[in-house]
Scaffold this motif. Structure first.
Motif, PDB file in Angstrom:
ATOM      1  N   PRO A 234       9.764  -0.680  10.935  1.00 14.50           N
ATOM      2  CA  PRO A 234       9.594   0.564  11.704  1.00 14.50           C
ATOM      3  C   PRO A 234      10.499   0.566  12.931  1.00 14.50           C
ATOM      4  N   ASP A 235      10.807   1.762  13.424  1.00 17.08           N
ATOM      5  CA  ASP A 235      11.550   1.864  14.677  1.00 17.08           C
ATOM      6  C   ASP A 235      10.662   1.424  15.833  1.00 17.08           C
ATOM      7  N   GLU A 236      11.292   1.276  16.996  1.00 19.87           N
ATOM      8  CA  GLU A 236      10.540   0.893  18.184  1.00 19.87           C
ATOM      9  C   GLU A 236       9.467   1.944  18.477  1.00 19.87           C
ATOM     10  N   GLU A 237       8.287   1.481  18.827  1.00 21.82           N
ATOM     11  CA  GLU A 237       7.115   2.307  19.134  1.00 21.82           C
ATOM     12  C   GLU A 237       6.532   2.985  17.892  1.00 21.82           C
ATOM     13  N   TYR A 238       6.883   2.446  16.713  1.00 17.67           N
ATOM     14  CA  TYR A 238       6.301   2.923  15.455  1.00 17.67           C
ATOM     15  C   TYR A 238       5.778   1.726  14.664  1.00 17.67           C
ATOM     16  N   ARG A 239       4.872   2.020  13.740  1.00 15.14           N
ATOM     17  CA  ARG A 239       4.314   1.007  12.852  1.00 15.14           C
ATOM     18  C   ARG A 239       4.365   1.510  11.416  1.00 15.14           C
ATOM     19  N   ILE A 240       4.285   0.583  10.471  1.00 18.45           N
ATOM     20  CA  ILE A 240       4.205   0.972   9.064  1.00 18.45           C
ATOM     21  C   ILE A 240       2.847   1.612   8.818  1.00 18.45           C
ATOM     22  N   GLN A 241       2.871   2.769   8.169  1.00 15.71           N
ATOM     23  CA  GLN A 241       1.617   3.445   7.822  1.00 15.71           C
ATOM     24  C   GLN A 241       1.194   3.125   6.403  1.00 15.71           C
TER      25      GLN A 241
ATOM     26  N   VAL B  99       0.731  -0.922  -1.622  1.00 16.67           N
ATOM     27  CA  VAL B  99       1.090  -2.320  -1.378  1.00 16.67           C
ATOM     28  C   VAL B  99       0.418  -2.746  -0.076  1.00 16.67           C
ATOM     29  N   SER B 100      -0.354  -3.807  -0.113  1.00 19.13           N
ATOM     30  CA  SER B 100      -1.012  -4.285   1.105  1.00 19.13           C
ATOM     31  C   SER B 100      -0.006  -5.066   1.960  1.00 19.13           C
ATOM     32  N   PHE B 101      -0.177  -5.008   3.276  1.00 21.22           N
ATOM     33  CA  PHE B 101       0.696  -5.751   4.187  1.00 21.22           C
ATOM     34  C   PHE B 101      -0.129  -6.231   5.364  1.00 21.22           C
ATOM     35  N   ALA B 102       0.243  -7.408   5.881  1.00 20.68           N
ATOM     36  CA  ALA B 102      -0.534  -8.025   6.950  1.00 20.68           C
ATOM     37  C   ALA B 102      -0.031  -7.625   8.331  1.00 20.68           C
ATOM     38  N   ASP B 103       1.254  -7.259   8.427  1.00 19.11           N
ATOM     39  CA  ASP B 103       1.859  -6.984   9.727  1.00 19.11           C
ATOM     40  C   ASP B 103       2.490  -5.601   9.716  1.00 19.11           C
TER      41      ASP B 103
ATOM     42  N   THR C 285       2.835   4.262  17.252  1.00 22.53           N
ATOM     43  CA  THR C 285       1.795   3.296  17.644  1.00 22.53           C
ATOM     44  C   THR C 285       0.674   3.984  18.403  1.00 22.53           C
ATOM     45  N   ALA C 286       0.968   5.145  18.994  1.00 22.06           N
ATOM     46  CA  ALA C 286      -0.069   5.873  19.741  1.00 22.06           C
ATOM     47  C   ALA C 286      -1.113   6.481  18.815  1.00 22.06           C
ATOM     48  N   GLU C 287      -0.746   6.693  17.554  1.00 22.56           N
ATOM     49  CA  GLU C 287      -1.686   7.282  16.603  1.00 22.56           C
ATOM     50  C   GLU C 287      -1.753   6.480  15.320  1.00 22.56           C
ATOM     51  N   ALA C 288      -1.375   5.222  15.401  1.00 18.54           N
ATOM     52  CA  ALA C 288      -1.291   4.405  14.188  1.00 18.54           C
ATOM     53  C   ALA C 288      -2.660   4.153  13.576  1.00 18.54           C
ATOM     54  N   SER C 289      -2.682   4.171  12.273  1.00 18.88           N
ATOM     55  CA  SER C 289      -3.874   3.747  11.535  1.00 18.88           C
ATOM     56  C   SER C 289      -3.483   2.542  10.692  1.00 18.88           C
ATOM     57  N   TYR C 290      -4.449   1.739  10.320  1.00 21.91           N
ATOM     58  CA  TYR C 290      -4.196   0.522   9.572  1.00 21.91           C
ATOM     59  C   TYR C 290      -5.016   0.547   8.292  1.00 21.91           C
ATOM     60  N   GLN C 291      -4.682  -0.351   7.401  1.00 22.94           N
ATOM     61  CA  GLN C 291      -5.438  -0.450   6.156  1.00 22.94           C
ATOM     62  C   GLN C 291      -6.247  -1.733   6.138  1.00 22.94           C
ATOM     63  N   LEU C 292      -7.512  -1.585   5.793  1.00 25.94           N
ATOM     64  CA  LEU C 292      -8.405  -2.721   5.619  1.00 25.94           C
ATOM     65  C   LEU C 292      -8.600  -2.931   4.132  1.00 25.94           C
ATOM     66  N   GLY C 293      -8.222  -4.098   3.645  1.00 22.67           N
ATOM     67  CA  GLY C 293      -8.397  -4.414   2.234  1.00 22.67           C
ATOM     68  C   GLY C 293      -9.632  -5.270   2.021  1.00 22.67           C
ATOM     69  N   ILE C 294     -10.476  -4.886   1.086  1.00 23.05           N
ATOM     70  CA  ILE C 294     -11.711  -5.625   0.801  1.00 23.05           C
ATOM     71  C   ILE C 294     -11.726  -6.000  -0.679  1.00 23.05           C
ATOM     72  N   LYS C 295     -11.943  -7.268  -0.955  1.00 21.39           N
ATOM     73  CA  LYS C 295     -12.046  -7.742  -2.333  1.00 21.39           C
ATOM     74  C   LYS C 295     -13.247  -8.673  -2.422  1.00 21.39           C
TER      75      LYS C 295
ATOM     76  N   VAL D  90     -10.137  -2.955  -2.642  1.00 16.14           N
ATOM     77  CA  VAL D  90     -10.330  -1.579  -2.190  1.00 16.14           C
ATOM     78  C   VAL D  90      -9.789  -1.449  -0.773  1.00 16.14           C
ATOM     79  N   PHE D  91      -9.051  -0.378  -0.513  1.00 13.06           N
ATOM     80  CA  PHE D  91      -8.411  -0.188   0.788  1.00 13.06           C
ATOM     81  C   PHE D  91      -9.057   0.965   1.555  1.00 13.06           C
ATOM     82  N   TYR D  92      -9.183   0.778   2.894  1.00 11.16           N
ATOM     83  CA  TYR D  92      -9.689   1.812   3.783  1.00 11.16           C
ATOM     84  C   TYR D  92      -8.722   1.982   4.950  1.00 11.16           C
ATOM     85  N   ASP D  93      -8.523   3.235   5.349  1.00 15.35           N
ATOM     86  CA  ASP D  93      -7.716   3.507   6.550  1.00 15.35           C
ATOM     87  C   ASP D  93      -8.605   3.358   7.775  1.00 15.35           C
ATOM     88  N   VAL D  94      -8.154   2.600   8.739  1.00 16.59           N
ATOM     89  CA  VAL D  94      -8.901   2.409   9.996  1.00 16.59           C
ATOM     90  C   VAL D  94      -7.959   2.633  11.161  1.00 16.59           C
ATOM     91  N   ASN D  95      -8.489   3.038  12.282  1.00 15.50           N
ATOM     92  CA  ASN D  95      -7.678   3.276  13.480  1.00 15.50           C
ATOM     93  C   ASN D  95      -7.656   2.040  14.364  1.00 15.50           C
TER      94      ASN D  95
END
Length: 208
Positions: A128-135, A144-148, A172-182, A203-208
């Motif tokens: 991602p560019d500066e001040e951005y994250r992978i969504q 595809v799951s990712f840890a970082d 990054t100000a509005e980034a959400s993350y994925q929680l993977g549960i197995k 199973v994946f969930y979007d979390v803030n």
């Protein structure tokens, strides 16, 4: 019956052992009539075919890792010899990169589709560019799951099909993350209003 012989080679004109040579759609016979053979260590094959001399048939030559070839042939009145060369199978990896991020393929710019050989490994770096994250990252539509979320290296191993890799990015100000549960075999887990079992896989969930 008619004898049909031949030889299958690779792109270097060396003998190709284990290739399947298949005859079908033989004129005058049911479409269900199929005759096949497998090449030996010398790349040669021999089959006995039904049909009258001059009858048309479809000949297909294939082997995993090689391009499949289909030929229209006429059955011979006597012994016939048909040589076929199979080239290495190739596939494409296509990038679909969203705004505010970039992809690299084998550490070079990745903005256009790349051609790779069957069975090879490809490395794709998503940044991602500066001040951005992978969504989100998708491989042929599959998450595809990712840890970082600040960067991910995707490794495609033993490639046997085309791949389309998609990536989207979020501030990054509005980034959400994925929680993977197995859940392990035989177990269950309650998350939010869902009951997750081992049969659900990851199973994946979007979390803030």
């Amino acid at each position: 019956s008619l004898t049909f012989k031949g030889r299958v080679t690779d792109e270097s004109y060396g003998p190709l052992e284990g290739a399947t040579v298949r005859f079908s759609a033989i004129a005058g016979y049911s479409l269900m009539t199929v005759v096949s053979a497998v090449t030996d260590a010398s790349g040669e094959y021999s089959v006995m075919l039904p049909g009258m001399p001059g009858a048309a048939a479809t000949m297909q030559v294939s082997k995993p890792g090689k391009e499949t070839k289909s030929l229209s042939v006429s059955l011979p009145a006597a012994l016939n010899f048909e040589s076929v060369m199979l080239e290495k199978a190739t596939f494409t990896i296509t990038p679909v990169c969203g705004e505010n991020g970039s992809m690299q393929y084998e550490y070079g710019t990745f903005t256009e589709a790349k051609t790779v050989d069957y069975g090879t490994t490809a490395t794709i770096v998503i940044t991602p560019d500066e001040e951005y994250r992978i969504q989100q990252i998708l491989d042929n539509g599959t998450v595809v799951s990712f840890a970082d979320a600040t960067g991910h290296t995707l490794v495609l191993e033993n490639i046997t099909e085309n791949h389309t890799i998609s990536a989207t990015f979020v501030s990054t100000a509005e980034a959400s993350y994925q929680l993977g549960i197995k859940v392990g075999a035989g177990g269950t887990l309650n998350y939010l209003s869902d009951t997750i079992t081992s049969a659900d896989g990851e199973v994946f969930y979007d979390v803030n």
